[in-house]
Design a protein around this motif. Structure first.
Motif, PDB file in Angstrom:
ATOM      1  N   GLN A   1     102.835  89.224  66.380  1.00  0.00           N
ATOM      2  CA  GLN A   1     102.709  87.990  67.145  1.00  0.00           C
ATOM      3  C   GLN A   1     101.642  87.086  66.516  1.00  0.00           C
ATOM      4  O   GLN A   1     101.797  85.863  66.475  1.00  0.00           O
ATOM      5  N   HIS A   2     100.587  87.696  66.031  1.00  0.00           N
ATOM      6  CA  HIS A   2      99.493  86.933  65.423  1.00  0.00           C
ATOM      7  C   HIS A   2      99.973  86.207  64.165  1.00  0.00           C
ATOM      8  O   HIS A   2      99.700  85.010  63.989  1.00  0.00           O
ATOM      9  N   ILE A   3     100.699  86.913  63.316  1.00  0.00           N
ATOM     10  CA  ILE A   3     101.158  86.290  62.075  1.00  0.00           C
ATOM     11  C   ILE A   3     102.203  85.220  62.362  1.00  0.00           C
ATOM     12  O   ILE A   3     102.244  84.173  61.711  1.00  0.00           O
ATOM     13  N   ARG A   4     103.033  85.441  63.379  1.00  0.00           N
ATOM     14  CA  ARG A   4     104.021  84.429  63.773  1.00  0.00           C
ATOM     15  C   ARG A   4     103.319  83.155  64.215  1.00  0.00           C
ATOM     16  O   ARG A   4     103.709  82.046  63.857  1.00  0.00           O
ATOM     17  N   SER A   5     102.249  83.312  64.992  1.00  0.00           N
ATOM     18  CA  SER A   5     101.481  82.163  65.465  1.00  0.00           C
ATOM     19  C   SER A   5     100.833  81.423  64.292  1.00  0.00           C
ATOM     20  O   SER A   5     100.816  80.183  64.255  1.00  0.00           O
ATOM     21  N   GLN A   6     100.334  82.180  63.314  1.00  0.00           N
ATOM     22  CA  GLN A   6      99.699  81.561  62.150  1.00  0.00           C
ATOM     23  C   GLN A   6     100.706  80.783  61.301  1.00  0.00           C
ATOM     24  O   GLN A   6     100.391  79.712  60.775  1.00  0.00           O
ATOM     25  N   ILE A   7     101.909  81.328  61.163  1.00  0.00           N
ATOM     26  CA  ILE A   7     102.953  80.640  60.396  1.00  0.00           C
ATOM     27  C   ILE A   7     103.304  79.316  61.070  1.00  0.00           C
ATOM     28  O   ILE A   7     103.427  78.272  60.408  1.00  0.00           O
ATOM     29  N   SER A   8     103.456  79.358  62.380  1.00  0.00           N
ATOM     30  CA  SER A   8     103.782  78.144  63.121  1.00  0.00           C
ATOM     31  C   SER A   8     102.688  77.099  62.958  1.00  0.00           C
ATOM     32  O   SER A   8     102.967  75.917  62.724  1.00  0.00           O
ATOM     33  N   GLU A   9     101.441  77.537  63.030  1.00  0.00           N
ATOM     34  CA  GLU A   9     100.307  76.625  62.880  1.00  0.00           C
ATOM     35  C   GLU A   9     100.268  76.027  61.478  1.00  0.00           C
ATOM     36  O   GLU A   9     100.070  74.815  61.307  1.00  0.00           O
ATOM     37  N   ALA A  10     100.467  76.869  60.458  1.00  0.00           N
ATOM     38  CA  ALA A  10     100.441  76.391  59.074  1.00  0.00           C
ATOM     39  C   ALA A  10     101.588  75.422  58.801  1.00  0.00           C
ATOM     40  O   ALA A  10     101.422  74.417  58.097  1.00  0.00           O
ATOM     41  N   ALA A  11     102.766  75.713  59.368  1.00  0.00           N
ATOM     42  CA  ALA A  11     103.930  74.841  59.180  1.00  0.00           C
ATOM     43  C   ALA A  11     103.680  73.480  59.833  1.00  0.00           C
ATOM     44  O   ALA A  11     103.976  72.430  59.240  1.00  0.00           O
ATOM     45  N   ASN A  12     103.143  73.491  61.047  1.00  0.00           N
ATOM     46  CA  ASN A  12     102.870  72.240  61.757  1.00  0.00           C
ATOM     47  C   ASN A  12     101.869  71.372  61.004  1.00  0.00           C
ATOM     48  O   ASN A  12     101.964  70.140  61.017  1.00  0.00           O
TER      49      ASN A  12
ATOM     50  N   ASP B   1     101.423  71.557  57.747  1.00  0.00           N
ATOM     51  CA  ASP B   1     101.864  71.443  56.347  1.00  0.00           C
ATOM     52  C   ASP B   1     100.825  72.041  55.396  1.00  0.00           C
ATOM     53  O   ASP B   1     100.516  71.487  54.344  1.00  0.00           O
ATOM     54  N   ASP B   2     100.291  73.201  55.792  1.00  0.00           N
ATOM     55  CA  ASP B   2      99.248  73.875  55.021  1.00  0.00           C
ATOM     56  C   ASP B   2      99.889  74.874  54.052  1.00  0.00           C
ATOM     57  O   ASP B   2     100.117  76.031  54.378  1.00  0.00           O
ATOM     58  N   THR B   3     100.173  74.403  52.833  1.00  0.00           N
ATOM     59  CA  THR B   3     100.889  75.221  51.856  1.00  0.00           C
ATOM     60  C   THR B   3     100.100  76.444  51.436  1.00  0.00           C
ATOM     61  O   THR B   3     100.669  77.540  51.273  1.00  0.00           O
ATOM     62  N   GLU B   4      98.796  76.299  51.246  1.00  0.00           N
ATOM     63  CA  GLU B   4      97.975  77.436  50.805  1.00  0.00           C
ATOM     64  C   GLU B   4      97.986  78.554  51.837  1.00  0.00           C
ATOM     65  O   GLU B   4      98.091  79.735  51.491  1.00  0.00           O
ATOM     66  N   LYS B   5      97.882  78.184  53.084  1.00  0.00           N
ATOM     67  CA  LYS B   5      97.908  79.196  54.135  1.00  0.00           C
ATOM     68  C   LYS B   5      99.265  79.883  54.185  1.00  0.00           C
ATOM     69  O   LYS B   5      99.359  81.097  54.370  1.00  0.00           O
ATOM     70  N   LEU B   6     100.337  79.122  53.985  1.00  0.00           N
ATOM     71  CA  LEU B   6     101.680  79.701  53.974  1.00  0.00           C
ATOM     72  C   LEU B   6     101.840  80.692  52.813  1.00  0.00           C
ATOM     73  O   LEU B   6     102.477  81.731  52.972  1.00  0.00           O
ATOM     74  N   LYS B   7     101.241  80.375  51.673  1.00  0.00           N
ATOM     75  CA  LYS B   7     101.312  81.283  50.524  1.00  0.00           C
ATOM     76  C   LYS B   7     100.619  82.603  50.853  1.00  0.00           C
ATOM     77  O   LYS B   7     101.144  83.689  50.552  1.00  0.00           O
ATOM     78  N   ASN B   8      99.448  82.511  51.479  1.00  0.00           N
ATOM     79  CA  ASN B   8      98.711  83.727  51.852  1.00  0.00           C
ATOM     80  C   ASN B   8      99.477  84.536  52.900  1.00  0.00           C
ATOM     81  O   ASN B   8      99.521  85.766  52.847  1.00  0.00           O
ATOM     82  N   LEU B   9     100.084  83.848  53.847  1.00  0.00           N
ATOM     83  CA  LEU B   9     100.852  84.532  54.890  1.00  0.00           C
ATOM     84  C   LEU B   9     102.103  85.189  54.317  1.00  0.00           C
ATOM     85  O   LEU B   9     102.514  86.263  54.768  1.00  0.00           O
ATOM     86  N   ALA B  10     102.699  84.566  53.301  1.00  0.00           N
ATOM     87  CA  ALA B  10     103.877  85.154  52.660  1.00  0.00           C
ATOM     88  C   ALA B  10     103.510  86.475  51.987  1.00  0.00           C
ATOM     89  O   ALA B  10     104.253  87.463  52.069  1.00  0.00           O
ATOM     90  N   VAL B  11     102.344  86.511  51.325  1.00  0.00           N
ATOM     91  CA  VAL B  11     101.867  87.741  50.674  1.00  0.00           C
ATOM     92  C   VAL B  11     101.570  88.811  51.723  1.00  0.00           C
ATOM     93  O   VAL B  11     101.963  89.975  51.575  1.00  0.00           O
ATOM     94  N   THR B  12     100.906  88.405  52.811  1.00  0.00           N
ATOM     95  CA  THR B  12     100.584  89.346  53.890  1.00  0.00           C
ATOM     96  C   THR B  12     101.851  89.939  54.491  1.00  0.00           C
ATOM     97  O   THR B  12     101.952  91.149  54.701  1.00  0.00           O
ATOM     98  N   ALA B  13     102.829  89.069  54.785  1.00  0.00           N
ATOM     99  CA  ALA B  13     104.086  89.529  55.385  1.00  0.00           C
ATOM    100  C   ALA B  13     104.837  90.459  54.437  1.00  0.00           C
ATOM    101  O   ALA B  13     105.417  91.471  54.869  1.00  0.00           O
ATOM    102  N   LYS B  14     104.813  90.151  53.137  1.00  0.00           N
ATOM    103  CA  LYS B  14     105.485  90.995  52.143  1.00  0.00           C
ATOM    104  C   LYS B  14     104.848  92.390  52.108  1.00  0.00           C
ATOM    105  O   LYS B  14     105.551  93.405  52.103  1.00  0.00           O
ATOM    106  N   ASP B  15     103.520  92.436  52.097  1.00  0.00           N
ATOM    107  CA  ASP B  15     102.810  93.718  52.079  1.00  0.00           C
ATOM    108  C   ASP B  15     103.123  94.543  53.326  1.00  0.00           C
ATOM    109  O   ASP B  15     103.348  95.754  53.249  1.00  0.00           O
ATOM    110  N   LEU B  16     103.145  93.876  54.472  1.00  0.00           N
ATOM    111  CA  LEU B  16     103.421  94.573  55.729  1.00  0.00           C
ATOM    112  C   LEU B  16     104.845  95.096  55.773  1.00  0.00           C
ATOM    113  O   LEU B  16     105.113  96.183  56.289  1.00  0.00           O
ATOM    114  N   TYR B  17     105.774  94.319  55.223  1.00  0.00           N
ATOM    115  CA  TYR B  17     107.170  94.773  55.192  1.00  0.00           C
ATOM    116  C   TYR B  17     107.311  96.012  54.316  1.00  0.00           C
ATOM    117  O   TYR B  17     108.011  96.975  54.677  1.00  0.00           O
TER     118      TYR B  17
END
Length: 290
Positions: free
Chosen positions: A73-84, A86-102
């Motif tokens: 839920q936390h990462i979902r909230s962060q993605i929504s915030e970064a998308a709103n 338009d924070d590309t750097e944060k989205l890149k970090n979240l993509a790496v985090t999500a990949k590692d968790l998967y």
């Protein structure tokens, strides 16, 4: 904190006695056994207890998890915030985090989050729907279209990938999703999902130069944003609506609407979001006074 301890904590925090909480649901001795983890209630009894305590299941999990948001839920909230924002750097970090968790958990939720991040990054670079975006969301589309029915998770996923579908696909599944979404109208998330679907449909139609449909969807999106008092969503919807009107030759006060909303973003110091909409306007060859 374990199951029984959580029930007991919430009961005591709300000044319920065991008799008051259990009455008409189960025996007081059963509740006592629940609180000492010697007995587990059936699902119907459990939710009756939550209802009497006036808490929802997600809140129960939050308390059980020592008042920490579950990480998905936390990462979902962060993605929504970064998308709103338009924070590309944060989205890149979240993509790496999500990949590692998967890779660690094999939880498909994290795989979907990774793909959504990558698709949003791709869109931020070109400010248009492109082949990379479509490639990233295709596994999510396949997942959704393979479902017999959608629940809130699937409805949120659909909302996140609308912009990368064809107009025909989006319209077909939007009708289905909105009917399904009506079943969840008493959930808090309903308001955002419903409004966002219409905003995203208007954006999709703008991308495909179907300006009449973009205008129609944006009008509904504006109405929903006003109804639910969603300020950010109202800004996005009004800009979409104004762009569609300009491209249809129905200027009216469309330029003034865009200028007003761009000033709102500037006043709120949403610099990245202001930059995003500036690029979006350029794409449609619309210029406004600085």
């Amino acid at each position: 904190m374990n199951f029984g301890e959580t029930i007991k904590k919430i009961r005591k925090d709300k000044n319920f006695t065991q008799k008051e909480l259990s009455e008409g649901i189960l025996t007081r001795s059963h509740l006592s056994q629940i609180e000492t983890n010697n007995y587990y209630p059936s699902y119907d009894k459990f939710f009756l207890l939550l209802n009497r305590l006036n808490i929802v299941f997600e809140e129960f999990l939050f308390v059980q998890n020592d008042q920490k948001m579950l990480f998905n839920q936390h990462i979902r909230s962060q993605i929504s915030e970064a998308a709103n924002m338009d924070d590309t750097e944060k989205l890149k970090n979240l993509a790496v985090t999500a990949k590692d968790l998967y890779e660690k958990t094999e939880n498909i939720t994290y795989y979907h989050y990774m793909l959504i991040c990558k698709a949003l990054i791709s869109y931020s670079i070109s400010h248009t729907v492109n082949d990379d975006m479509i490639q990233f969301v295709t596994p999510i589309k396949d997942y959704l279209f393979g479902m017999d029915n959608w629940y809130l998770y699937e409805l949120k996923l659909f909302n996140n990938i609308i912009y990368a579908l064809t107009v025909d696909e989006a319209l077909l599944f939007a009708r289905t999703s909105l009917r399904r979404l009506a079943n969840f109208q008493y959930f808090l998330e309903f308001q955002h999902i419903e409004q966002n679907i219409y905003t995203n449909l208007s954006t999709l139609c703008l991308e495909h130069k179907n300006f009449q449909a973009a205008k129609d969807f944006a009008e509904i999106a504006i109405e929903k944003a006003k109804k639910y008092m969603l300020v950010y969503e109202k800004v996005c919807s009004e800009v979409n609506h104004a762009i569609a009107r300009i491209k249809l030759g129905e200027n009216g006060n469309a330029y003034e609407v865009i200028e007003k909303n761009m000033l709102i973003l500037e006043y709120l110091e949403f610099d990245s979001l202001h930059g995003h909409f500036s690029e979006f306007l350029k794409k449609f060859e619309i210029s406004i006074e600085a």
